[in-house]
Enzyme design. Structure first.
Site, PDB file in Angstrom:
ATOM      1  N   SER A  23      12.006  -8.872  -3.237  1.00 29.06           N
ATOM      2  CA  SER A  23      13.055  -8.179  -2.091  1.00 29.06           C
ATOM      3  C   SER A  23      14.294  -8.586  -2.457  1.00 29.06           C
ATOM      4  CB  SER A  23      12.185  -8.667  -0.747  1.00 29.06           C
ATOM      5  OG  SER A  23      12.475 -10.193  -0.487  1.00 29.06           O
ATOM      6  N   ASP A  71       4.735 -20.139  -6.280  1.00 28.85           N
ATOM      7  CA  ASP A  71       5.631 -20.708  -5.084  1.00 28.85           C
ATOM      8  C   ASP A  71       6.344 -21.439  -5.960  1.00 28.85           C
ATOM      9  OD1 ASP A  71       6.888 -22.355  -3.389  1.00 28.85           O
ATOM     10  OD2 ASP A  71       5.138 -22.442  -2.210  1.00 28.85           O
ATOM     11  N   LEU A  72       7.703 -21.294  -6.081  1.00 27.74           N
ATOM     12  CA  LEU A  72       8.789 -21.968  -6.853  1.00 27.74           C
ATOM     13  C   LEU A  72       9.098 -23.264  -6.438  1.00 27.74           C
ATOM     14  CD1 LEU A  72      11.157 -18.935  -7.488  1.00 27.74           C
ATOM     15  CD2 LEU A  72       9.815 -20.071  -9.206  1.00 27.74           C
ATOM     16  N   ASN A  98      17.450 -16.505  -8.870  1.00 26.38           N
ATOM     17  CA  ASN A  98      17.881 -15.890  -7.680  1.00 26.38           C
ATOM     18  C   ASN A  98      17.279 -16.114  -6.639  1.00 26.38           C
ATOM     19  OD1 ASN A  98      18.768 -13.148  -6.349  1.00 26.38           O
ATOM     20  ND2 ASN A  98      16.553 -13.047  -6.220  1.00 26.38           N
ATOM     21  N   TYR A 163      21.300 -26.162   2.716  1.00 24.70           N
ATOM     22  CA  TYR A 163      21.839 -24.878   1.839  1.00 24.70           C
ATOM     23  C   TYR A 163      22.850 -24.861   0.994  1.00 24.70           C
ATOM     24  CZ  TYR A 163      22.185 -19.778   0.831  1.00 24.70           C
ATOM     25  OH  TYR A 163      22.313 -18.601   0.166  1.00 24.70           O
ATOM     26  N   THR A 165      24.648 -27.358   0.320  1.00 32.11           N
ATOM     27  CA  THR A 165      24.634 -28.447  -0.538  1.00 32.11           C
ATOM     28  C   THR A 165      23.693 -27.961  -1.826  1.00 32.11           C
ATOM     29  OG1 THR A 165      24.633 -30.118   0.912  1.00 32.11           O
ATOM     30  CG2 THR A 165      23.892 -30.969  -1.002  1.00 32.11           C
ATOM     31  N   ALA A 166      22.846 -27.153  -1.614  1.00 36.93           N
ATOM     32  CA  ALA A 166      22.090 -26.805  -2.801  1.00 36.93           C
ATOM     33  C   ALA A 166      22.855 -25.766  -3.636  1.00 36.93           C
ATOM     34  CB  ALA A 166      20.760 -25.995  -2.292  1.00 36.93           C
TER      35      ALA A 166
HETATM   36  N1  LIG Z   1      22.504 -11.973   1.078  1.00 33.34           N
HETATM   37  C1  LIG Z   1      23.509 -12.532   1.103  1.00 33.34           C
HETATM   38  O1  LIG Z   1      24.250 -12.283   1.874  1.00 33.34           O
HETATM   39  C2  LIG Z   1      23.651 -13.550   0.133  1.00 33.34           C
HETATM   40  C3  LIG Z   1      25.054 -14.204  -0.085  1.00 33.34           C
HETATM   41  C4  LIG Z   1      25.226 -15.220  -0.995  1.00 33.34           C
HETATM   42  C5  LIG Z   1      24.625 -15.681  -1.652  1.00 33.34           C
HETATM   43  N2  LIG Z   1      23.023 -15.290  -1.814  1.00 33.34           N
HETATM   44  C6  LIG Z   1      22.125 -15.587  -2.820  1.00 33.34           C
HETATM   45  O2  LIG Z   1      21.708 -14.613  -3.600  1.00 33.34           O
HETATM   46  C7  LIG Z   1      20.290 -14.681  -3.789  1.00 33.34           C
HETATM   47  C8  LIG Z   1      19.267 -13.608  -3.241  1.00 33.34           C
HETATM   48  O3  LIG Z   1      19.521 -13.537  -1.730  1.00 33.34           O
HETATM   49  P1  LIG Z   1      18.948 -12.555  -0.866  1.00 33.34           P
HETATM   50  O4  LIG Z   1      19.564 -12.366   0.427  1.00 33.34           O
HETATM   51  O5  LIG Z   1      18.418 -11.209  -1.533  1.00 33.34           O
HETATM   52  O6  LIG Z   1      17.663 -13.464  -0.552  1.00 33.34           O
HETATM   53  P2  LIG Z   1      16.208 -12.905   0.211  1.00 33.34           P
HETATM   54  O7  LIG Z   1      15.907 -14.117   1.044  1.00 33.34           O
HETATM   55  O8  LIG Z   1      16.147 -11.668   0.801  1.00 33.34           O
HETATM   56  O9  LIG Z   1      15.180 -12.911  -1.125  1.00 33.34           O
HETATM   57  C9  LIG Z   1      14.780 -13.943  -1.694  1.00 33.34           C
HETATM   58  C10 LIG Z   1      13.451 -13.787  -2.435  1.00 33.34           C
HETATM   59  O10 LIG Z   1      13.136 -15.106  -2.897  1.00 33.34           O
HETATM   60  C11 LIG Z   1      11.564 -15.002  -2.785  1.00 33.34           C
HETATM   61  N3  LIG Z   1      11.135 -16.663  -2.492  1.00 33.34           N
HETATM   62  C12 LIG Z   1      11.671 -17.224  -1.490  1.00 33.34           C
HETATM   63  N4  LIG Z   1      11.133 -18.514  -1.542  1.00 33.34           N
HETATM   64  C13 LIG Z   1      10.319 -18.422  -2.812  1.00 33.34           C
HETATM   65  C14 LIG Z   1       9.523 -19.528  -3.307  1.00 33.34           C
HETATM   66  N5  LIG Z   1       9.388 -20.678  -2.840  1.00 33.34           N
HETATM   67  N6  LIG Z   1       8.920 -19.057  -4.457  1.00 33.34           N
HETATM   68  C15 LIG Z   1       8.949 -17.969  -4.917  1.00 33.34           C
HETATM   69  N7  LIG Z   1       9.616 -17.110  -4.444  1.00 33.34           N
HETATM   70  C16 LIG Z   1      10.468 -17.266  -3.286  1.00 33.34           C
HETATM   71  C17 LIG Z   1      11.592 -14.503  -1.522  1.00 33.34           C
HETATM   72  O11 LIG Z   1      10.282 -14.039  -1.096  1.00 33.34           O
HETATM   73  C18 LIG Z   1      12.596 -13.193  -1.570  1.00 33.34           C
HETATM   74  O12 LIG Z   1      11.729 -12.257  -2.211  1.00 33.34           O
HETATM   75  C19 LIG Z   1      19.992 -16.045  -3.062  1.00 33.34           C
HETATM   76  O13 LIG Z   1      20.062 -17.025  -4.239  1.00 33.34           O
HETATM   77  C20 LIG Z   1      20.944 -16.304  -2.169  1.00 33.34           C
HETATM   78  O14 LIG Z   1      21.084 -17.661  -1.727  1.00 33.34           O
HETATM   79  C21 LIG Z   1      22.724 -14.179  -0.921  1.00 33.34           C
END
Ligand SMILES: NC(=O)c1ccc[n+]([C@@H]2O[C@H](COP(=O)([O-])OP(=O)(O)OC[C@H]3O[C@@H](n4cnc5c(N)ncnc54)[C@H](O)[C@@H]3O)[C@@H](O)[C@H]2O)c1
Length: 256
Positions: A23, A71-72, A98, A163, A165-166
Site C-alpha cells: 500500500s 513480518d519484517l 520502503n 521514528y 531516530t530510525a
Molecule cells: N507518506 C509520507 O508522507 C512519507 C514521508 C516521508 C517518508 N515516508 C517514508 O516512505 C515510506 C513509505 O511510506 P508510506 O506513507 O507509503 O507508508 P505506509 O504506512 O502507507 O505503507 C507502509 C507499508 O509497509 C507495510 N509494513 C508495515 N510494517 C510492516 C512489517 N512489520 N512487515 C512488513 N510490512 C510492513 C505496511 O503494511 C504498508 O503496506 C516509508 O519508509 C516512510 O517512512 C513517507
C-alpha cells in the site's frame, strides 16, 4: 511527462524486491517497476491490501507481481522472504527498503519496548534485508539498494522521537553500506520524501490545515503523492545513476 510514459530500458526484466509494497508509496513503486517490464516481488504484512494490489495490477497489465507475506520485524521470516524472492525472480538486482510505520508518541509514553519496536519496524529490517540480498546482487554482478528515509527527522517534530531516530539512522546506514558494497558494484542511496499525501496519511495524521501549512512551506504549491516518488526511485535503480552511491535524494517539493 507522466512517469508511466518514461522508460528506463535497462530495468526491463530486472529482478526487483520492494518491502512494504502492499500500500501507499510502496504500491506505487511496485506498479512503477512492473510497468517498466521489471520482474517484481514485494514483502508486506498486510495480506488484504497486497492481494488487492496484485489482482488489480495483473488485471490491468497481464503481469502479476509476486506478493510474499512476511513480518519484517521477524529477521528469520525476512531472510526466508529474501530467499523466496530470489527463487521466484532470479538473482535480485534492485532492493527498495520502503516499509515503515510512523507512529506518534508522547515523550512520557515511550518505553524501552515501544522504542525497540519502532527501531524494528523502521530501521533494523533495512540492514538485515540488505544483508540478505547482497549475495544475490553479487551473483548478478552488482545492484542498487534504495532506502526510504524521511525529511521528518530534519523538521524538529517532537511527536516522533523513535521514528525520527530510525529515519536519521537510515541515512547513516546507507552511507556505511555504500562504503562496504561499492567495491562489488552495489550502489546504496536514500530517498527522503517530504509530506506525501496518501490515503493512510489522510486517515491518521493529515487534515486540510496541515496540508495547507506544508504547501505554504513548499516551493511547489501542490500536494505530493506516492507517484512523485516513482521516477526518483526508478532513476536510482537504473544504470542511469550508475556513478551515484552513498547519496540522499530529497523529494519534498522544496519544503526544506
Ligand atoms: N507518506 C509520507 O508522507 C512519507 C514521508 C516521508 C517518508 N515516508 C517514508 O516512505 C515510506 C513509505 O511510506 P508510506 O506513507 O507509503 O507508508 P505506509 O504506512 O502507507 O505503507 C507502509 C507499508 O509497509 C507495510 N509494513 C508495515 N510494517 C510492516 C512489517 N512489520 N512487515 C512488513 N510490512 C510492513 C505496511 O503494511 C504498508 O503496506 C516509508 O519508509 C516512510 O517512512 C513517507
Amino acid at each position: 511527462m507522466p512517469v508511466s510514459r518514461v522508460q528506463f530500458h535497462d530495468l526491463k526484466d530486472r529482478c526487483v524486491l520492494i518491502t512494504g509494497g502492499g500500500s501507499g508509496i510502496g504500491a506505487a513503486l511496485v506498479e512503477g517497476f512492473l510497468r517498466q517490464g521489471a520482474r517484481v516481488a514485494f514483502v508486506d504484512i498486510d495480506e488484504r491490501a497486497s492481494r488487492a494490489l496484485t489482482e488489480r495490477l495483473s488485471g490491468e497489465t497481464g503481469i502479476a507481481p509476486q506478493f510474499i507475506h512476511a513480518d519484517l520485524r521477524d529477521i528469520e521470516a525476512l531472510q526466508a522472504a529474501a530467499l523466496k524472492a530470489a527463487d521466484v525472480l532470479g538473482a535480485i538486482h534492485v532492493l527498495v527498503n520502503n516499509a515503515a510505520r510512523d507512529d506518534r508518541q508522547e515523550l512520557d509514553a515511550v518505553s524501552a519496548a515501544s522504542w525497540d519496536e519502532s527501531q524494528a519496524v523502521n530501521l533494523r529490517h533495512v540492514f538485515f534485508m540488505s544483508q540478505a540480498v547482497a549475495p544475490h546482487m553479487r551473483l548478478s554482478g552488482g545492484g542498487s539498494i534504495v532506502n526510504f528515509s524521511s525529511i521528518a527527522y530534519l523538521l524538529n517534530m517532537g511527536e516522533i522521537p523513535a521514528y525520527a531516530t530510525a529515519k536519521a539512522g537510515i541515512v547513516g546506514l546507507t552511507k556505511s553500506l555504500a562504503g562496504k558494497l561499492g567495491p562489488e558494484n552495489i550502489r546504496v542511496n536514500a530517498i527522503l520524501p517530504g509530506m506525501i499525501v496518501t490515503e493512510r496519511q489522510k486517515r491518521l495524521w493529515l487534515d486540510d490545515a496541515a496540508i495547507a501549512r506544508m504547501q505554504e512551506r513548499q516551493c511547489l504549491k501542490r500536494s505530493l503523492t506516492a507517484d512523485d516518488l516513482v521516477g526518483p526511485c526508478l532513476f536510482l535503480a537504473s544504470d542511469c545513476s550508475s556513478g551515484m552511491t552513498a547519496q540522499i535524494m530529497i523529494i519534498d517539493g522544496g519544503a526544506l
